[in-house]
Design an enzyme around this catalytic site. Structure first.
Site, mmCIF file in Angstrom:
data_model
loop_
_atom_site.group_PDB
_atom_site.id
_atom_site.type_symbol
_atom_site.label_atom_id
_atom_site.label_comp_id
_atom_site.label_asym_id
_atom_site.label_seq_id
_atom_site.Cartn_x
_atom_site.Cartn_y
_atom_site.Cartn_z
ATOM 1 N N LEU A 26 0.862 -1.167 0.000
ATOM 2 C CA LEU A 26 0.000 0.000 0.000
ATOM 3 C C LEU A 26 0.902 1.221 0.000
ATOM 4 O O LEU A 26 1.952 1.217 0.643
ATOM 5 C CB LEU A 26 -0.908 0.022 1.240
ATOM 6 C CG LEU A 26 -2.033 -1.020 1.326
ATOM 7 C CD1 LEU A 26 -2.773 -0.876 2.650
ATOM 8 C CD2 LEU A 26 -2.997 -0.890 0.161
ATOM 9 N N ASP A 27 0.496 2.272 -0.704
ATOM 10 C CA ASP A 27 1.293 3.492 -0.733
ATOM 11 C C ASP A 27 1.466 4.055 0.673
ATOM 12 O O ASP A 27 0.667 3.785 1.570
ATOM 13 C CB ASP A 27 0.623 4.544 -1.618
ATOM 14 C CG ASP A 27 0.527 4.102 -3.072
ATOM 15 O OD1 ASP A 27 1.317 3.221 -3.470
ATOM 16 O OD2 ASP A 27 -0.346 4.623 -3.787
ATOM 17 N N LYS A 28 2.481 4.863 0.840
ATOM 18 C CA LYS A 28 2.787 5.446 2.148
ATOM 19 C C LYS A 28 1.594 6.190 2.738
ATOM 20 O O LYS A 28 1.326 6.098 3.944
ATOM 21 C CB LYS A 28 3.982 6.389 2.021
ATOM 22 C CG LYS A 28 4.417 7.036 3.331
ATOM 23 C CD LYS A 28 5.619 7.944 3.116
ATOM 24 C CE LYS A 28 6.003 8.662 4.405
ATOM 25 N NZ LYS A 28 7.182 9.544 4.215
#
Length: 243
Positions: free
Chosen positions: A103-105
């Site tokens: 998952l993106d930051k």
């Protein structure tokens, strides 16, 4: 498995340290004190205790993490906090877990953490097309034309046309609320899909992956073990992968 190997695996020191622990009569197997490091056990059946604490052997761990924003989906990083930092230190040291996919930051939500490589491959292999559902806030009015566009596939900024996606409008307005289910995982895919229809994702949260769902009661940054039903699903996925 030799008793010294088991105890070393669980962080009781080197084989030499474990040998000392055994000589001090601090270890029992099924209630009997064991003094030799060469003693063999069946970790799935025998009850091993160190100073009265039961050692529960597991080859694999399976956690659902409610990922908060600000953490990257990696095992180690010199500059950023990783999702593995949110796990108990003992689990990190013993099992060497890793995130399944990413998952993106700045994205929140469900992230599966395990040390089972076969499961990770089964859930992330593109050919398996495991569905992933996201909840999002969108800057812009999401309409039925967007629903159709996502169903037919939109063309991303690199020319790639996405597979059929299921877009559900929960609220349409200046800031819209939606749920989106996709079966692939291109880089920043959800954000890029909305950019393709001239809109912007301002909040993103994954709520489901396959048959594993995020609990409403699980706080940000918290973990839980998979349920029996979820574990059965994982075993089925691995079985199909190997078939």
């Amino acid at each position: 498995m030799r008793i010294d190997k088991l105890l070393a695996h669980y962080g009781y020191g080197s084989r030499k340290d474990v040998k000392t622990l055994l000589k001090q009569k601090n270890v029992t197997v099924n209630g009997e004190r064991i003094k030799t490091s060469k003693f063999h056990i069946n970790p799935d059946v025998d009850i091993v205790e160190v100073n009265g604490d039961v050692i529960q052997y597991k080859e694999f761990i399976y956690y659902v993490l409610h990922k908060p924003s600000g953490y990257i989906s990696a095992t180690v990083d010199d500059r950023e906090q990783t999702v593995i930092d949110l796990l108990p230190m003992r689990a990190q040291q013993i099992y060497e877990p890793f995130p399944v996919g990413r998952l993106d930051k700045d994205t929140e939500g469900l992230l599966l953490i395990t040390n089972d490589g076969k499961l990770a491959h089964a859930l992330t292999s593109p050919r398996r097309e495991v569905p992933k559902t996201y909840y999002a806030h969108i800057d812009g009015r999401v309409s039925e034309s967007d629903v159709k566009a996502f169903h037919d596939g939109v063309t991303l900024d690199d020319g790639y046309k996405t597979k059929t996606a299921d877009l559900v409008i929960l609220k349409s307005g200046t800031i819209s609320e939606i749920e989106l289910t996709i079966t692939e995982g291109k880089f920043h895919q959800v954000k890029r899909m909305f950019e393709a229809v001239d809109k912007k994702v301002i909040y993103l949260k994954r709520i489901q992956m396959g048959e594993i769902s995020l609990d409403d009661a699980l706080p940000l940054g918290a973990i839980r073990e998979l349920t029996e039903k979820e574990l059965n699903y994982c075993e089925q996925m691995v079985g199909e992968q190997e078939a």
